[in-house]
Scaffold this motif. Structure first.
Motif, PDB file in Angstrom:
ATOM      1  N   ALA A  89      -0.340   3.384  11.606  1.00  0.00           N
ATOM      2  CA  ALA A  89       0.395   2.635  12.631  1.00  0.00           C
ATOM      3  C   ALA A  89       0.031   1.156  12.611  1.00  0.00           C
ATOM      4  CB  ALA A  89       0.117   3.221  14.014  1.00  0.00           C
ATOM      5  N   ASN A  90      -1.250   0.851  12.429  1.00  0.00           N
ATOM      6  CA  ASN A  90      -1.692  -0.538  12.374  1.00  0.00           C
ATOM      7  C   ASN A  90      -1.099  -1.247  11.163  1.00  0.00           C
ATOM      8  OD1 ASN A  90      -3.632  -2.523  13.693  1.00  0.00           O
ATOM      9  ND2 ASN A  90      -4.352  -2.585  11.557  1.00  0.00           N
ATOM     10  N   ASP A  91      -1.083  -0.582  10.014  1.00  0.00           N
ATOM     11  CA  ASP A  91      -0.501  -1.166   8.808  1.00  0.00           C
ATOM     12  C   ASP A  91       0.996  -1.399   8.960  1.00  0.00           C
ATOM     13  OD1 ASP A  91      -2.990  -1.166   7.596  1.00  0.00           O
ATOM     14  OD2 ASP A  91      -2.595   0.608   6.345  1.00  0.00           O
ATOM     15  N   GLU A  92       1.690  -0.442   9.551  1.00  0.00           N
ATOM     16  CA  GLU A  92       3.138  -0.593   9.774  1.00  0.00           C
ATOM     17  C   GLU A  92       3.437  -1.725  10.748  1.00  0.00           C
ATOM     18  OE1 GLU A  92       4.619   3.233  10.956  1.00  0.00           O
ATOM     19  OE2 GLU A  92       4.400   4.050   8.922  1.00  0.00           O
ATOM     20  N   LYS A  94       1.568  -4.322  11.257  1.00  0.00           N
ATOM     21  CA  LYS A  94       1.240  -5.575  10.562  1.00  0.00           C
ATOM     22  C   LYS A  94       2.391  -5.998   9.658  1.00  0.00           C
ATOM     23  CE  LYS A  94      -2.318  -7.701   7.735  1.00  0.00           C
ATOM     24  NZ  LYS A  94      -3.611  -7.503   7.053  1.00  0.00           N
ATOM     25  N   LYS A  95       3.003  -5.063   8.970  1.00  0.00           N
ATOM     26  CA  LYS A  95       4.116  -5.361   8.068  1.00  0.00           C
ATOM     27  C   LYS A  95       5.346  -5.852   8.828  1.00  0.00           C
ATOM     28  CE  LYS A  95       2.875  -1.921   4.608  1.00  0.00           C
ATOM     29  NZ  LYS A  95       3.248  -0.615   4.043  1.00  0.00           N
ATOM     30  N   SER A  96       5.562  -5.297  10.012  1.00  0.00           N
ATOM     31  CA  SER A  96       6.764  -5.651  10.766  1.00  0.00           C
ATOM     32  C   SER A  96       6.602  -6.870  11.665  1.00  0.00           C
ATOM     33  CB  SER A  96       7.228  -4.454  11.608  1.00  0.00           C
ATOM     34  OG  SER A  96       6.276  -4.162  12.606  1.00  0.00           O
ATOM     35  N   SER A  97       5.382  -7.391  11.780  1.00  0.00           N
ATOM     36  CA  SER A  97       5.195  -8.585  12.609  1.00  0.00           C
ATOM     37  C   SER A  97       5.428  -9.842  11.786  1.00  0.00           C
ATOM     38  CB  SER A  97       3.809  -8.602  13.234  1.00  0.00           C
ATOM     39  OG  SER A  97       2.819  -8.749  12.244  1.00  0.00           O
ATOM     40  N   PRO A  98       5.958 -10.888  12.424  1.00  0.00           N
ATOM     41  CA  PRO A  98       6.275 -12.120  11.677  1.00  0.00           C
ATOM     42  C   PRO A  98       5.045 -12.877  11.223  1.00  0.00           C
ATOM     43  CG  PRO A  98       6.888 -12.309  14.002  1.00  0.00           C
ATOM     44  CD  PRO A  98       6.344 -10.947  13.784  1.00  0.00           C
TER      45      PRO A  98
END
Length: 98
Positions: A89-92, A94-98
Motif C-alpha cells: 500500500a505504501n509503495d502504491e 508513493k507511485k500515485s502521489s505527485p
C-alpha cells in the motif's frame, strides 16, 4: 488522505474477546490498528515496537500515530501478513502521489 496508526489499550472485555478469537495467544493487552489495512494484537511491548516503526516508515499511507483506550473493533482476528500489506500500500501510494 492519510490514516494514523493507533495503539489501543484494550479494556478487560476486549482482552477477553481477543484471547478467545486468537486461542494461540494467551496474553493480549493492546492492539495496533492500521486503518483499513488491518490490526495486530499482543502485549504492550510487542505492539509498541510495531506502532513506533509503522507510524514513521510508511509515510505515504500514515501521518503518524496516536494512542487510544476507547476503540470499537469489528473483529478481534489479527490481519496476517499485515507488514506485507502495508509495504504494498505504501509503495502504491508513493507511485500515485505527485
Amino acid at each position: 488522505m492519510h490514516d494514523k496508526v493507533i495503539l489501543v489499550a484494550l479494556n478487560d472485555e476486549q482482552k477477553a474477546e481477543a484471547v478467545e478469537a486468537q486461542s494461540s495467544r494467551k496474553k493480549i493487552t493492546h492492539a495496533v490498528v492500521c486503518g483499513d489495512y488491518g490490526t495486530i494484537f499482543g502485549t504492550e511491548k510487542y505492539c509498541l515496537k510495531y506502532f513506533h516503526a509503522w507510524s514513521s516508515i510508511f509515510p505515504n499511507i500514515f501521518s503518524g500515530g496516536e494512542f487510544s483506550d476507547s476503540f470499537q473493533f469489528g473483529s478481534y482476528q489479527p490481519t496476517y501478513e499485515l507488514v506485507n500489506i502495508l509495504m504494498v500500500a505504501n509503495d502504491e501510494a508513493k507511485k500515485s502521489s505527485p
